[in-house]
Design a protein around this motif. Structure first.
Motif, PDB file in Angstrom:
ATOM      1  N   LYS A  23       0.972  -1.119   0.029  1.00 15.43           N
ATOM      2  CA  LYS A  23      -0.089  -0.044  -0.189  1.00 15.43           C
ATOM      3  C   LYS A  23       0.679   1.140  -0.142  1.00 15.43           C
ATOM      4  CE  LYS A  23      -4.011  -2.092   0.370  1.00 15.43           C
ATOM      5  NZ  LYS A  23      -4.961  -1.939  -0.484  1.00 15.43           N
ATOM      6  N   PRO A  24       0.409   2.181  -0.660  1.00 17.02           N
ATOM      7  CA  PRO A  24       1.284   3.750  -0.647  1.00 17.02           C
ATOM      8  C   PRO A  24       1.618   4.243   0.550  1.00 17.02           C
ATOM      9  CG  PRO A  24      -0.554   3.872  -2.540  1.00 17.02           C
ATOM     10  CD  PRO A  24      -0.614   2.487  -1.632  1.00 17.02           C
ATOM     11  N   CYS A  25       2.890   4.388   0.976  1.00 16.78           N
ATOM     12  CA  CYS A  25       3.383   4.779   2.172  1.00 16.78           C
ATOM     13  C   CYS A  25       4.306   5.821   1.778  1.00 16.78           C
ATOM     14  CB  CYS A  25       3.571   3.824   3.245  1.00 16.78           C
ATOM     15  SG  CYS A  25       4.111   4.256   4.992  1.00 16.78           S
ATOM     16  N   PHE A  26       4.212   7.013   1.662  1.00 11.66           N
ATOM     17  CA  PHE A  26       5.096   7.987   1.341  1.00 11.66           C
ATOM     18  C   PHE A  26       6.161   8.749   2.277  1.00 11.66           C
ATOM     19  CE2 PHE A  26       2.340   7.608  -2.328  1.00 11.66           C
ATOM     20  CZ  PHE A  26       3.057   8.307  -3.626  1.00 11.66           C
ATOM     21  N   PHE A  27       7.319   8.453   1.770  1.00 16.61           N
ATOM     22  CA  PHE A  27       8.490   9.182   2.652  1.00 16.61           C
ATOM     23  C   PHE A  27       9.050  10.205   1.921  1.00 16.61           C
ATOM     24  CE2 PHE A  27       8.038   4.861   3.503  1.00 16.61           C
ATOM     25  CZ  PHE A  27       8.390   4.544   4.790  1.00 16.61           C
ATOM     26  N   ILE A  28       9.873  11.037   2.547  1.00 16.22           N
ATOM     27  CA  ILE A  28      10.856  12.150   1.933  1.00 16.22           C
ATOM     28  C   ILE A  28      12.347  11.750   2.497  1.00 16.22           C
ATOM     29  CG2 ILE A  28       9.023  13.886   1.760  1.00 16.22           C
ATOM     30  CD1 ILE A  28      10.622  15.182   4.034  1.00 16.22           C
ATOM     31  N   VAL A  29      13.277  12.290   1.491  1.00 15.71           N
ATOM     32  CA  VAL A  29      14.459  12.306   1.957  1.00 15.71           C
ATOM     33  C   VAL A  29      14.959  13.105   3.147  1.00 15.71           C
ATOM     34  CG1 VAL A  29      16.848  12.280   1.298  1.00 15.71           C
ATOM     35  CG2 VAL A  29      15.233  11.423  -0.193  1.00 15.71           C
ATOM     36  N   ASP A  30      15.739  12.764   3.903  1.00 19.82           N
ATOM     37  CA  ASP A  30      15.830  13.563   5.366  1.00 19.82           C
ATOM     38  C   ASP A  30      16.279  14.830   5.240  1.00 19.82           C
ATOM     39  OD1 ASP A  30      18.286  12.750   4.923  1.00 19.82           O
ATOM     40  OD2 ASP A  30      18.698  12.219   6.811  1.00 19.82           O
ATOM     41  N   ASN A  31      17.049  15.140   4.071  1.00 18.17           N
ATOM     42  CA  ASN A  31      17.382  16.511   3.947  1.00 18.17           C
ATOM     43  C   ASN A  31      16.626  17.488   2.899  1.00 18.17           C
ATOM     44  OD1 ASN A  31      18.055  15.253   1.696  1.00 18.17           O
ATOM     45  ND2 ASN A  31      20.107  15.642   1.362  1.00 18.17           N
ATOM     46  N   GLU A  32      15.301  16.964   2.643  1.00 15.82           N
ATOM     47  CA  GLU A  32      14.460  17.540   1.909  1.00 15.82           C
ATOM     48  C   GLU A  32      13.368  18.746   2.976  1.00 15.82           C
ATOM     49  OE1 GLU A  32      12.322  15.769  -1.754  1.00 15.82           O
ATOM     50  OE2 GLU A  32      12.648  13.930  -0.457  1.00 15.82           O
ATOM     51  N   LYS A  33      12.763  19.392   2.190  1.00 17.96           N
ATOM     52  CA  LYS A  33      11.759  20.227   2.674  1.00 17.96           C
ATOM     53  C   LYS A  33      10.393  19.614   2.654  1.00 17.96           C
ATOM     54  CE  LYS A  33      14.344  24.700   2.381  1.00 17.96           C
ATOM     55  NZ  LYS A  33      14.193  26.041   2.004  1.00 17.96           N
ATOM     56  N   ALA A  34       9.674  19.725   4.082  1.00 18.25           N
ATOM     57  CA  ALA A  34       8.486  19.210   3.735  1.00 18.25           C
ATOM     58  C   ALA A  34       7.594  20.283   3.498  1.00 18.25           C
ATOM     59  CB  ALA A  34       8.025  18.212   4.893  1.00 18.25           C
ATOM     60  N   SER A  35       6.418  20.422   2.889  1.00 20.41           N
ATOM     61  CA  SER A  35       5.504  21.234   2.846  1.00 20.41           C
ATOM     62  C   SER A  35       4.226  20.905   2.666  1.00 20.41           C
ATOM     63  CB  SER A  35       5.816  22.351   1.384  1.00 20.41           C
ATOM     64  OG  SER A  35       5.882  21.664   0.209  1.00 20.41           O
ATOM     65  N   ASP A  36       2.962  21.646   2.825  1.00 16.53           N
ATOM     66  CA  ASP A  36       1.989  21.482   2.555  1.00 16.53           C
ATOM     67  C   ASP A  36       1.211  21.015   0.902  1.00 16.53           C
ATOM     68  OD1 ASP A  36       1.199  21.478   5.082  1.00 16.53           O
ATOM     69  OD2 ASP A  36       0.252  23.300   5.167  1.00 16.53           O
TER      70      ASP A  36
END
Length: 441
Positions: free
Chosen positions: A221-234
């Motif tokens: 099932k889709p479970c989305f991550f980001i790379v830890d040096n990325e910025k997260a945004s809405d």
């Protein structure tokens, strides 16, 4: 498939599939013990009954006999028995971290989760390592020690009969273990990270699949991550919708659903909820309806529901099982259950202990699921595997997703940038389809 005599349980307990329990103290794990416990099953070895100090004495005797200068043993003792260098000789020696009779209950329950994911898979021979003369002697002493002290009893003879809850993840877990087992030093350097990675993936995919029991065999099932040096945004809707918040929401269903699943089955023959449903037929309907009425009556009489519930006579096994799962969940529901705190511990402590390496707080974006660079390298090597040297980027992403790891387009571009900095990217053209990623081991 279901018990011949179904009675409402007095307590909500869980002994299969996940180490979910109702008090914070149940989540104090010793990861070293978990590793040793897992190794004994992976290499099909009985747990040792004595600790590493006894083994060190045997090594001292061995080296005293073969060394021209017996006092050189104290140098070897410092080299291999301090700072845990002993465990870098062979993965099998990690078994000393789990001494039979001294394994704490919490670590054993977590270890059993991995054994369930392993599903009986074994590595018959430890990987050939490039050992020096001294290390070969230590390994030879271990082999002699182990054969001498090995129990004839099958190590899994008392194990509960469990079918894999997530066959797709068990397949990848076994595949990745085979790859690692052929790379001895890489295995030892990354064993802890590998186990923690799959612990998270298993729990996350269990949670995301738990309510889909009527749809058959689970899928990634889709479970989305980001790379830890990325910025997260809405603006990153996939990360926001199918990331941490989704996982937290579905974790609340694990304990109540699995408790009901276990309640309906013989304790030594528990199958996954989806497999239980597949085995139900009309002959079970009357028993399920009666049990449902008894269960809700028991909970109403004990005032476990704030507002009394009613059982509606089900005309299909799907309707009956749906009601039973709802009745179980309602015990812990914030609006209508008095057992709320007993489900808060499994959710909070699972996030805090097993899932922690993959969660970060990012300001206004709140909690997000992340991968650091070490885990990206490990996951990349696992995805490419032993029989390939490289993969096209889109093929690599598919392998990630098959293990339950999803990245949006922005993160995928970040991965390309990271791989290029590492120097393991081949570009045949500017097209994304022509970007190849090489493994690093």
């Amino acid at each position: 498939m279901i018990r011949s005599e179904l009675e409402p349980p007095t307590n909500n307990t869980l002994n299969t599939y996940l180490p979910l329990r109702t008090k914070d103290k149940h989540y104090k794990f010793c990861w070293d013990t978990v590793l040793g416990y897992f190794v004994h099953a992976l290499y099909d070895k009985s747990l040792v009954t004595t600790n590493v100090e006894h083994f060190k004495k045997l090594c001292k005797i061995r080296f005293t006999e073969i060394l021209e200068e017996p006092d050189f043993w104290y140098v070897l003792e410092k080299m291999y028995f301090e700072d845990e260098q002993l465990y870098k000789i062979s993965p099998e020696l990690l078994i000393f971290k789990a001494v039979k009779g001294e394994i704490d209950t919490n670590s054993k329950k977590l270890g059993d989760m991995y054994l369930g994911l392993l599903c009986g898979y074994k590595v018959t021979d430890a990987p050939e390592s490039q050992l020096n003369f001294l290390e070969k002697e230590i390994k030879a002493e271990f082999d002699a020690f182990y054969v001498t002290g090995k129990s004839k009893k099958d190590i899994n003879s008392n194990a509960k009969e469990e079918s894999p809850y997530l066959p797709f993840l068990t397949e990848k877990f076994q595949q990745d273990l085979l790859f690692l087992s052929q790379k001895s030093h890489y295995f030892l350097d990354n064993f802890d990270a590998f186990i923690r990675l799959y612990g998270f993936l298993y729990i996350a995919q269990m949670a995301l699949n738990i309510k889909g029991w009527a749809s058959g065999k689970p899928k990634s099932k889709p479970c989305f991550f980001i790379v830890d040096n990325e910025k997260a945004s809405d603006e990153r809707t996939q990360v926001k919708t199918f990331g941490y918040s989704q996982l937290h929401q579905y974790l609340e269903y694990l304990f109540p659903y699995l408790v009901m699943n276990e309640t309906l089955q013989d304790k030594d023959h528990v199958k996954p909820l989806w497999l239980l449903f597949e085995g139900l037929n009309e002959e079970h309907l009357a028993a399920l309806n009666k049990f449902g009425m008894d269960f809700i009556q028991d909970r109403n009489e004990r005032k476990i529901y704030r507002t009394a519930k009613m059982w509606e006579n089900a005309s299909t096994t799907k309707e009956a099982l749906t009601q039973l799962l709802d009745a179980s969940f309602s015990q812990f529901e914030k609006k209508n259950g008095v057992y709320v705190k007993y489900n808060e511990a499994p959710v909070k402590q699972t996030l805090k202990t097993i899932c922690a390496p993959f969660i970060q707080r990012r300001g206004r974006a709140g909690q997000v699921l992340t991968f650091n660079q070490d885990y990206i390298v490990l996951l990349t090597n696992l995805a490419i595997g032993g029989h390939r040297d490289k993969l096209r980027l889109h093929e690599l992403i598919k392998e990630f997703e098959a293990r339950g790891v999803f990245f949006d387009k922005q993160s995928q571009q970040g991965l390309i940038d990271f791989y290029e900095r590492m120097g393991n990217v081949e570009r045949m053209s500017d097209s994304g389809d022509a970007v190849y990623v090489r493994k690093t081991v």
